[in-house]
Design a protein around this motif. Structure first.
Motif, PDB file in Angstrom:
ATOM      1  N   PHE A   1     -18.709  21.034 -36.005  1.00 40.97           N
ATOM      2  CA  PHE A   1     -18.676  19.627 -35.585  1.00 40.97           C
ATOM      3  C   PHE A   1     -17.644  18.839 -36.396  1.00 40.97           C
ATOM      4  CE2 PHE A   1     -23.250  20.642 -34.599  1.00 40.97           C
ATOM      5  CZ  PHE A   1     -23.086  20.620 -33.219  1.00 40.97           C
ATOM      6  N   LYS A   2     -17.326  19.336 -37.606  1.00 40.27           N
ATOM      7  CA  LYS A   2     -16.499  18.525 -38.509  1.00 40.27           C
ATOM      8  C   LYS A   2     -15.151  19.154 -38.851  1.00 40.27           C
ATOM      9  CE  LYS A   2     -20.522  16.676 -40.946  1.00 40.27           C
ATOM     10  NZ  LYS A   2     -21.460  17.204 -41.924  1.00 40.27           N
ATOM     11  N   ASP A   3     -15.141  20.468 -39.031  1.00 42.25           N
ATOM     12  CA  ASP A   3     -13.944  21.097 -39.586  1.00 42.25           C
ATOM     13  C   ASP A   3     -12.970  21.534 -38.491  1.00 42.25           C
ATOM     14  OD1 ASP A   3     -14.952  20.825 -42.158  1.00 42.25           O
ATOM     15  OD2 ASP A   3     -16.151  22.657 -41.953  1.00 42.25           O
ATOM     16  N   ASN A   4     -11.724  21.830 -38.932  1.00 41.47           N
ATOM     17  CA  ASN A   4     -10.748  22.383 -37.983  1.00 41.47           C
ATOM     18  C   ASN A   4     -11.214  23.765 -37.537  1.00 41.47           C
ATOM     19  OD1 ASN A   4      -9.076  20.214 -38.131  1.00 41.47           O
ATOM     20  ND2 ASN A   4      -7.869  21.065 -39.839  1.00 41.47           N
TER      21      ASN A   4
ATOM     22  N   SER B   1     -21.735  31.585 -28.132  1.00 46.19           N
ATOM     23  CA  SER B   1     -22.860  32.404 -27.678  1.00 46.19           C
ATOM     24  C   SER B   1     -24.153  31.823 -28.222  1.00 46.19           C
ATOM     25  CB  SER B   1     -22.670  33.848 -28.169  1.00 46.19           C
ATOM     26  OG  SER B   1     -23.841  34.583 -27.910  1.00 46.19           O
ATOM     27  N   ARG B   2     -25.018  31.429 -27.348  1.00 46.23           N
ATOM     28  CA  ARG B   2     -26.304  30.829 -27.695  1.00 46.23           C
ATOM     29  C   ARG B   2     -26.135  29.638 -28.640  1.00 46.23           C
ATOM     30  NH1 ARG B   2     -30.585  34.956 -29.580  1.00 46.23           N
ATOM     31  NH2 ARG B   2     -28.903  36.038 -30.614  1.00 46.23           N
ATOM     32  N   VAL B   3     -25.134  28.832 -28.354  1.00 45.88           N
ATOM     33  CA  VAL B   3     -24.902  27.646 -29.177  1.00 45.88           C
ATOM     34  C   VAL B   3     -25.198  26.388 -28.360  1.00 45.88           C
ATOM     35  CG1 VAL B   3     -23.112  26.271 -30.324  1.00 45.88           C
ATOM     36  CG2 VAL B   3     -23.281  28.739 -30.765  1.00 45.88           C
ATOM     37  N   LEU B   4     -24.652  26.344 -27.129  1.00 47.81           N
ATOM     38  CA  LEU B   4     -24.761  25.089 -26.368  1.00 47.81           C
ATOM     39  C   LEU B   4     -26.209  24.676 -26.119  1.00 47.81           C
ATOM     40  CD1 LEU B   4     -21.845  25.466 -23.770  1.00 47.81           C
ATOM     41  CD2 LEU B   4     -21.883  24.175 -25.922  1.00 47.81           C
ATOM     42  N   HIS B   5     -27.108  25.636 -25.920  1.00 44.83           N
ATOM     43  CA  HIS B   5     -28.491  25.254 -25.557  1.00 44.83           C
ATOM     44  C   HIS B   5     -29.235  24.588 -26.727  1.00 44.83           C
ATOM     45  CE1 HIS B   5     -29.634  29.298 -27.300  1.00 44.83           C
ATOM     46  NE2 HIS B   5     -30.562  28.520 -27.829  1.00 44.83           N
ATOM     47  N   ASP B   6     -28.662  24.680 -27.948  1.00 40.44           N
ATOM     48  CA  ASP B   6     -29.371  24.139 -29.110  1.00 40.44           C
ATOM     49  C   ASP B   6     -29.171  22.640 -29.327  1.00 40.44           C
ATOM     50  OD1 ASP B   6     -30.719  26.298 -30.178  1.00 40.44           O
ATOM     51  OD2 ASP B   6     -28.973  27.035 -31.287  1.00 40.44           O
ATOM     52  N   TRP B   7     -28.144  22.062 -28.686  1.00 37.71           N
ATOM     53  CA  TRP B   7     -27.718  20.727 -29.113  1.00 37.71           C
ATOM     54  C   TRP B   7     -27.887  19.669 -28.034  1.00 37.71           C
ATOM     55  CZ3 TRP B   7     -27.227  20.687 -34.132  1.00 37.71           C
ATOM     56  CH2 TRP B   7     -26.892  21.864 -34.786  1.00 37.71           C
ATOM     57  N   PRO B   8     -28.082  18.412 -28.487  1.00 32.86           N
ATOM     58  CA  PRO B   8     -28.158  17.312 -27.506  1.00 32.86           C
ATOM     59  C   PRO B   8     -26.755  16.970 -26.986  1.00 32.86           C
ATOM     60  CG  PRO B   8     -28.364  16.460 -29.745  1.00 32.86           C
ATOM     61  CD  PRO B   8     -28.304  17.955 -29.867  1.00 32.86           C
ATOM     62  N   ASP B   9     -26.701  16.183 -25.931  1.00 32.50           N
ATOM     63  CA  ASP B   9     -25.428  15.902 -25.256  1.00 32.50           C
ATOM     64  C   ASP B   9     -24.359  15.344 -26.201  1.00 32.50           C
ATOM     65  OD1 ASP B   9     -26.558  16.840 -23.009  1.00 32.50           O
ATOM     66  OD2 ASP B   9     -26.923  14.886 -22.066  1.00 32.50           O
ATOM     67  N   GLU B  10     -24.755  14.445 -27.148  1.00 33.90           N
ATOM     68  CA  GLU B  10     -23.740  13.836 -28.042  1.00 33.90           C
ATOM     69  C   GLU B  10     -23.043  14.908 -28.871  1.00 33.90           C
ATOM     70  OE1 GLU B  10     -27.196  13.022 -27.429  1.00 33.90           O
ATOM     71  OE2 GLU B  10     -27.481  12.714 -29.605  1.00 33.90           O
ATOM     72  N   LYS B  11     -23.833  15.868 -29.356  1.00 31.78           N
ATOM     73  CA  LYS B  11     -23.262  16.926 -30.200  1.00 31.78           C
ATOM     74  C   LYS B  11     -22.388  17.869 -29.358  1.00 31.78           C
ATOM     75  CE  LYS B  11     -25.402  16.711 -34.346  1.00 31.78           C
ATOM     76  NZ  LYS B  11     -24.768  16.852 -35.644  1.00 31.78           N
ATOM     77  N   ILE B  12     -22.867  18.134 -28.145  1.00 31.05           N
ATOM     78  CA  ILE B  12     -22.093  19.001 -27.235  1.00 31.05           C
ATOM     79  C   ILE B  12     -20.751  18.341 -26.953  1.00 31.05           C
ATOM     80  CG2 ILE B  12     -22.022  19.927 -24.872  1.00 31.05           C
ATOM     81  CD1 ILE B  12     -24.292  21.287 -25.775  1.00 31.05           C
ATOM     82  N   HIS B  13     -20.799  17.032 -26.823  1.00 30.80           N
ATOM     83  CA  HIS B  13     -19.562  16.296 -26.543  1.00 30.80           C
ATOM     84  C   HIS B  13     -18.563  16.508 -27.681  1.00 30.80           C
ATOM     85  CE1 HIS B  13     -16.813  13.230 -25.232  1.00 30.80           C
ATOM     86  NE2 HIS B  13     -16.906  12.651 -26.423  1.00 30.80           N
ATOM     87  N   VAL B  14     -19.037  16.400 -28.922  1.00 33.10           N
ATOM     88  CA  VAL B  14     -18.150  16.581 -30.080  1.00 33.10           C
ATOM     89  C   VAL B  14     -17.584  18.005 -30.063  1.00 33.10           C
ATOM     90  CG1 VAL B  14     -18.044  16.614 -32.616  1.00 33.10           C
ATOM     91  CG2 VAL B  14     -19.463  14.905 -31.444  1.00 33.10           C
ATOM     92  N   LEU B  15     -18.467  18.963 -29.879  1.00 37.14           N
ATOM     93  CA  LEU B  15     -18.063  20.368 -29.963  1.00 37.14           C
ATOM     94  C   LEU B  15     -17.087  20.745 -28.849  1.00 37.14           C
ATOM     95  CD1 LEU B  15     -18.349  23.122 -31.292  1.00 37.14           C
ATOM     96  CD2 LEU B  15     -20.458  23.485 -30.031  1.00 37.14           C
TER      97      LEU B  15
END
Ligand SMILES: C[S@@+](CC[C@H](N)C(=O)[O-])C[C@H]1O[C@@H](n2cnc3c(N)ncnc32)[C@H](O)[C@@H]1O
Length: 630
Positions: free
Chosen positions: A521-524, A534-548
């Motif tokens: 979310f923060k680093d380059n 892999s099995r990352v997107l389902h863990d996060w709310p929309d705001e975090k997905i947006h950042v990622l």
């Protein structure tokens, strides 16, 4: 669960499987059949040359196995079994019968004969209905066989010996087991896969349907008997139909199926069987009402699901499957001594595991089933041990608070673990012990799914990949095996990267995989042609997905791609239930359907979105960065 109503007909009967094969036991247990296992003492020594076709040998052996058990039980027990099932699987190539190899050389001889060729796998099955009358055992025998064609790839000597050295061929007809490592030898299977594993379940159900639901007179006059009845027929069968063997005989006379099938009646004294022509009604012979077959099996199974899960968890935690690995049968008292538990508690647990098809129980003691050896021991390549321990230690306490989760609409970590974490992963990484447990859990599922994810699409065009949140590197190591020109960077939090060495595969060139620590979310993000989530997107709310996804999209050059591995829901979002149930633990994220993934990825400038449902726990979505900046 008894999906098929005809199996429900066996619910009220004492059913005995006259076979020691853990695979047969597993197939029948998996469909909810309740039965005892009494391995037959019949030696597989029938003179093969006296049979005109290989299947006749398999059918006769199956019949003799079942007859031996039925006779023995009649002598030894007060209550004769109602149904005894015998089965025998053989492999036939060039009209020659291959049974189980006696040693490694024999296994080599068999596998060499099968190499690069098509062969037939025949399973003969005998279903014996028993009835005790004036201390005489009367039996009605039905038998049939199923043939499946299997073709082996052209296999190198080295691979054959590697397979033989794995020990797997030794107790398998033809020297291979298709359900485990042997599956890698097989190019195609034409016909019933379970028949190759050891029991033709589909044909068995059809045969039972013929026995328990014989065609009415009307049907007999109008039906064309050129094939065995299709599965669809079962759904139309009413449990109220009466059935008896006289009708069955009328039906079996008309069985002109390509599959051989016969009904024969036997009556025996205490030792040998002699032919007779008695009839006995199948229904109500023990005064059991037919309503037993209307039990809500699915609901009953769900009611008991927590007991079954916990039995698996505890046996895994006590490392009982490790203890029994590659050993002969062990007695409860010895297992209890070794693992430091009470004898009576251990015996109950072992029996529960046997009833769930995880262990095999014989008079000599308990031993692992093939599945237990492959998936439940802690050090196997495909071990699920890590995920099982995570389920016991982390998910179980969370699910105990499910009622609160539903009422409050939030995660229940504070109730389950006495503390509230803002971020799911802060919870996992707060202690070394929990960190490693979580990593082991991720590793076990990643291992099981990696090959299917890696090969869902042809990724050979990519030279470099970055697996974001790649954890132990299980997928990365699989990718570099499948694509030797690919280099993969595993990017994960520092707490994870610090512990990855424990999970490095032994005997594999590890240089193409490198580990970089950072916060996605923060680093380059490291440079790559292909990014993986892999099995990352389902863990996060929309705001975090947006950042990622904004970061991934920004770092992608035109032509670069993103591979997402997740369980893709159907459009109704009710299947697969493994993903729907996972949502219940109330992370802020969610599972998505195909159209939702498409919509999400398009929003971040990805195009050419392809979705592959793999049939494994994880599906794959591949998309490319289009030639426009957002
Ligand atoms: C559910 S696991 C999936 C692991 C692996 N990709 C797999 O499929 O088995 C999510 C992974 O994302 C990692 N992760 C969580 N937050 C992260 C962050 N801010 N930056 C980098 N990785 C993160 C976790 O450490 C964990 O390894």
């Amino acid at each position: 669960m008894v999906l098929n109503p005809v199996l429900g007909k066996l619910v009220s009967k004492r059913v005995v499987l006259a076979s020691a094969s853990p695979r047969r036991r597993e197939i029948l247990t998996n469909v909810g059949l309740r039965f005892e296992v009494v391995p037959s003492w019949f030696k597989e020594t029938l003179e093969k040359s006296s049979f005109t076709a290989p299947y006749e040998y398999a059918v006769e052996t199956a019949k003799q196995k079942a007859l031996e058990v039925a006779n023995r039980m009649h002598v030894k027990h007060m209550r004769t079994p109602d149904v005894v099932i015998g089965a025998d699987t053989i492999v036939s190539v060039d009209e020659q019968i291959l049974e189980k190899p006696v040693d490694k050389q024999d296994a080599y001889r068999m596998l060499s004969r099968l190499n690069g060729k098509e062969h037939s796998v025949f399973t003969g099955v005998a279903i014996i209905h028993c009835h005790s009358k004036d201390n005489q055992l009367e039996m009605e025998i039905t038998d049939f066989y199923e043939e499946t064609k299997v073709k082996f790839s052209e296999l190198s000597e080295e691979l054959l010996w590697e397979y033989i050295d794995s020990g797997e061929p030794m107790d398998k007809a033809g020297g291979y087991g298709i359900q485990a490592l042997g599956g890698m030898l097989v190019e195609y299977v034409h016909g019933d896969f379970l028949n190759v594993v050891g029991f033709p379940l589909n044909h068995f159900c059809k045969k039972l349907a013929e026995l328990y639901y014989p065609p009415s007179k009307h049907n007999i006059q109008h039906k064309k008997y050129d094939s065995i009845p299709s599965v669809d027929t079962f759904e139309n069968l009413s449990d109220g139909e009466s059935s008896n063997f006289t009708e069955h005989k009328a039906a079996s006379k008309l069985d002109h199926s390509g599959m051989r099938s016969s009904g024969a009646a036997y009556t025996s004294g205490n030792t040998s069987a002699v032919r007779t022509g008695f009839t006995v009604p199948l229904e109500n012979q023990n005064g059991v009402s037919q309503s037993a077959s209307k039990l809500p099996s699915k609901i009953l199974e769900l009611m008991d699901g927590f007991r079954a899960s916990k039995a698996l968890f505890v046996a895994s935690k006590l490392k009982i499957f490790d203890h029994l690995k590659d050993k002969g049968p062990a007695k409860a008292v010895d297992i209890a001594n070794d693992v430091g538990t009470s004898v009576c508690g251990t015996e109950r647990l072992l029996d529960a595991c046997a009833s769930l098809g995880l262990l095999e129980k014989t008079p000599q003691g308990y031993s692992n089933t093939d599945s237990a050896n492959t998936y439940l021991t802690s050090d196997g390549k495909y071990s699920l041990h890590g995920y099982i321990i995570h389920s016991n230690d982390h998910l179980w306490p969370l699910f105990t608070n499910l009622e609160f989760a539903v009422k409050e609409g939030s995660r229940q970590n504070h109730r389950a673990f006495g503390k509230k974490a803002d971020d799911l992963f802060k919870d996992y990484y707060h202690s070394q012990e929990v960190n490693q447990r979580f990593m082991a859990a991720m590793h076990s599922i990643a291992h099981l799914t990696a090959r299917d994810v890696a090969t869902a699409f042809d990724l050979s065009q990519f030279k470099s990949a970055c697996d974001l949140g790649g954890c132990t590197g299980a997928l990365a190591y699989e990718l570099v095996q499948v694509y030797p020109n690919l280099k993969v960077t595993v990017f994960d939090l520092p707490e994870v990267i610090a512990n990855t060495s424990y999970f490095q595969p032994s005997g594999q060139h590890t240089a193409p995989v490198t580990f970089v620590s950072g916060d996605f979310f923060k680093d380059n993000l490291p440079e790559a042609d292909l990014y993986i989530l892999s099995r990352v997107l389902h863990d996060w709310p929309d705001e975090k997905i947006h950042v990622l996804l904004s970061k991934v999209s920004a770092v992608c050059r035109p032509g670069s791609a993103l591979l997402v591995a997740e369980t893709v829901l159907d459009e109704q979002k009710t299947h697969p239930s493994v993903a729907v149930l996972q949502s219940l633990s109330m992370t802020e994220g969610k599972q998505r359907s195909s159209s939702e993934y498409k919509q999400l990825l398009e929003k971040y400038g990805f195009t050419d979105i392809q979705i592959k449902i793999t049939g494994n726990l994880l599906d794959a979505v591949l998309c490319f960065k289009k030639n426009l900046s957002l």
